[in-house]
Each structure stands twice: as C-alpha cells, then as structure tokens.
Design an enzyme around this catalytic site. Structure first.
Site, PDB file in Angstrom:
ATOM      1  N   TYR A  46      57.854 -31.392  67.168  1.00 38.37           N
ATOM      2  CA  TYR A  46      57.451 -32.464  66.254  1.00 38.37           C
ATOM      3  C   TYR A  46      57.545 -33.820  66.952  1.00 38.37           C
ATOM      4  CZ  TYR A  46      57.303 -35.351  62.026  1.00 38.37           C
ATOM      5  OH  TYR A  46      56.971 -36.281  61.075  1.00 38.37           O
ATOM      6  N   LYS A  49      54.432 -36.538  67.664  1.00 33.16           N
ATOM      7  CA  LYS A  49      54.434 -37.872  67.073  1.00 33.16           C
ATOM      8  C   LYS A  49      54.453 -38.976  68.132  1.00 33.16           C
ATOM      9  CE  LYS A  49      54.080 -36.764  62.778  1.00 33.16           C
ATOM     10  NZ  LYS A  49      52.886 -37.147  61.996  1.00 33.16           N
ATOM     11  N   SER A  97      56.233 -41.296  63.567  1.00 35.50           N
ATOM     12  CA  SER A  97      57.553 -41.035  62.990  1.00 35.50           C
ATOM     13  C   SER A  97      58.629 -41.738  63.804  1.00 35.50           C
ATOM     14  CB  SER A  97      57.817 -39.521  62.983  1.00 35.50           C
ATOM     15  OG  SER A  97      59.167 -39.236  62.678  1.00 35.50           O
TER      16      SER A  97
END
Length: 278
Positions: free
Chosen positions: A163, A167, A150
C-alpha cells in the site's frame, strides 16, 4: 468543531457548472466529495463497483453513476465518456479509488497480490489521468486532476509495504504529469489523508487489535487521542472533501504538482510531547 451541515450553509458555489468524475465515489471520501462538489454547483459522475450505493448517491445529488473497475482502462475511459456525453465537458477528475492489499513481511510478499493492488491503486490512477487529460486537452478549457495518496506515502510503518509503495508512486506521478499538462492549463494535485475512519482503516484496526466488531467511532476516538497534534480531533471524510473542493476550485488556480496533507500535523512532528515544552 464545525459540523458538515454548518459548512453547507456557507457554500459559495465554487464549482458552478463544472463537470467532475469521481472514482471510488460511492462511499467514504469519494461520497463526501461528491456531495460537497454537488453543493458547490458541480455535475457529478460517480464511478465505482458498488452499484447500489453509487446509484443511490448519484440520484440524490442529481448526478450519474457508472460501474467502473479502475484497473480496467476501458471502464475508466467509459466513465469519462459518460461525462462528455452528458454535459459535453470534463473539468475535474478525482482519482480516488483504492484498496489496502497484501500485508506482512517483505520476505513473504505475494507478488500476484501486489500486482493486483498496483493494478487498482497505481494503474487505475494512470488510467484516470491519461483519459482525463485527453478529454481536457481536446476540450481546450484546462481542468483539474486530483489523486488520493496517503500519509503512508510520507511516513514509514503506517501501512503495508504494498500500500505504501502504491501511494508514494502516486505522488511522483502527480508531479511528472503536472509538469507535462500545465501547458494545457491542466492542474494536477494530490491529497494525502491520515486517520480518516474509512472502511479500509477500520478493517486494519480490527485486524491489528483482533477486534472484529470494532466500530468506526472507536477508531476515530483512538486517532483523536494519538493520531494527530490536535488532540481530541480526528480527520473526517468532510475534511478531505473540503480540501478537494479547494484544489478543484479557482481559489487554487496557481497550485499544481502539490501534495496537500490532511493529517492534523501527524507526519510533521512527534505526537509525544517533548521535554522542551514542559
């Protein structure tokens, strides 16, 4: 702007006869990639927990569906075994499944929620690389392993700590495994999208703007206005699918350990026009 159906007209069957497993393949980026791969001649195994959506999509592209919780290593191994029993080979593994996880301050981070996120986003990717590599090495044909990271791994403040952590770890994992697996002719690469109106991104915007009925189209409009250097243009599922197609094909035969960023330039420069351009 080129439409997805226009792209299909120029399909060159770049994956003819290849066999691919796509985790998180029932909707969003995974579903778009499954369709593009199939249009280019690949046989697709969709691995997801969304059974109805996954089965319907698999049927529509002549593929197979299997229920797969990527945090469970046995599930991932079973998805790969399905590909092997169906077509006798595995050429492409796309580790795409992921969740958003806990938000908020690092001072209040719930470690159980963090571990739950890592079990899917990071451990799930490890499971996919591990068992795909085993199958590809045994098959002796080489192969391609793709992983979804991401823009949040490249730029701070775009997503939660949990998150972003997961990633960014995926990018490191891609590089180290590419180092090991290259001797077997296995390429390992990463794709980092930005501003694609996935269910995850739309949900985040709904929370941020306190607008529970916000639609994906509205999110796309906001991203198009401020989320890239290409004003009036936002990222789409098809943009990511086309990037995956390139990396999975022989056109990218000398590319490995690479992170292909699909962000309209967002992470490379400020989207606020500097006075030097006036």
């Amino acid at each position: 702007m080129e439409l997805p159906d226009e792209r299909q007209k120029f399909s060159t069957k770049r994956l003819m006869g290849k066999v691919a497993v796509i985790t998180g393949g029932a909707r969003g980026i995974g579903a778009a990639t499954a369709k593009v791969f199939a249009q280019n001649g690949a046989h697709i195994v969709i691995a997801d927990i969304l059974d109805e959506l996954g089965t319907k999509l698999a049927d529509s592209i002549g593929g197979r569906y299997i229920h797969c919780d990527v945090s469970n290593e046995t599930d991932v191994e079973s998805a790969i075994q399905l590909a092997l029993s169906w077509k006798g080979q595995l050429d492409i593994m796309f580790n795409n499944a992921g969740i958003s996880g806990p938000e908020g301050s690092i001072t209040n981070l719930d470690m159980k929620q963090l571990n739950s996120l890592l079990s899917i986003n990071l451990n799930g990717t490890v499971h996919g690389i591990k068992h795909a590599a085993r199958a590809m090495i045994k098959g002796g044909r080489g192969g391609c392993i793709l992983c979804t990271s991401s823009s949040a791994a490249l730029m701070s403040g775009l997503a939660s700590h949990a998150y972003s952590l997961s990633k960014e770890a995926i990018i490191g994992l891609v590089r180290t495994t590419a180092c090991e697996l290259g001797v077997h002719g296995i390429r390992v690469n990463c794709i980092s999208p930005h501003g694609v109106p996935s269910e995850m991104l739309v949900t985040a915007y709904r929370k941020l703007l306190k607008k529970v009925d916000m639609k994906a189209e509205e999110v796309s409009e906001m991203v198009a206005e401020k989320g890239s250097l290409l004003r009036g243009r936002c990222g789409s599922f098809e943009d990511v699918a086309q990037a995956a197609l390139f990396l999975a094909s022989e056109d990218a035969g000398f590319i490995t350990a690479h992170n292909l960023v699909i962000d309209g330039g967002y992470t490379s420069a400020s989207t606020t026009k500097s006075f030097i351009y006036q």
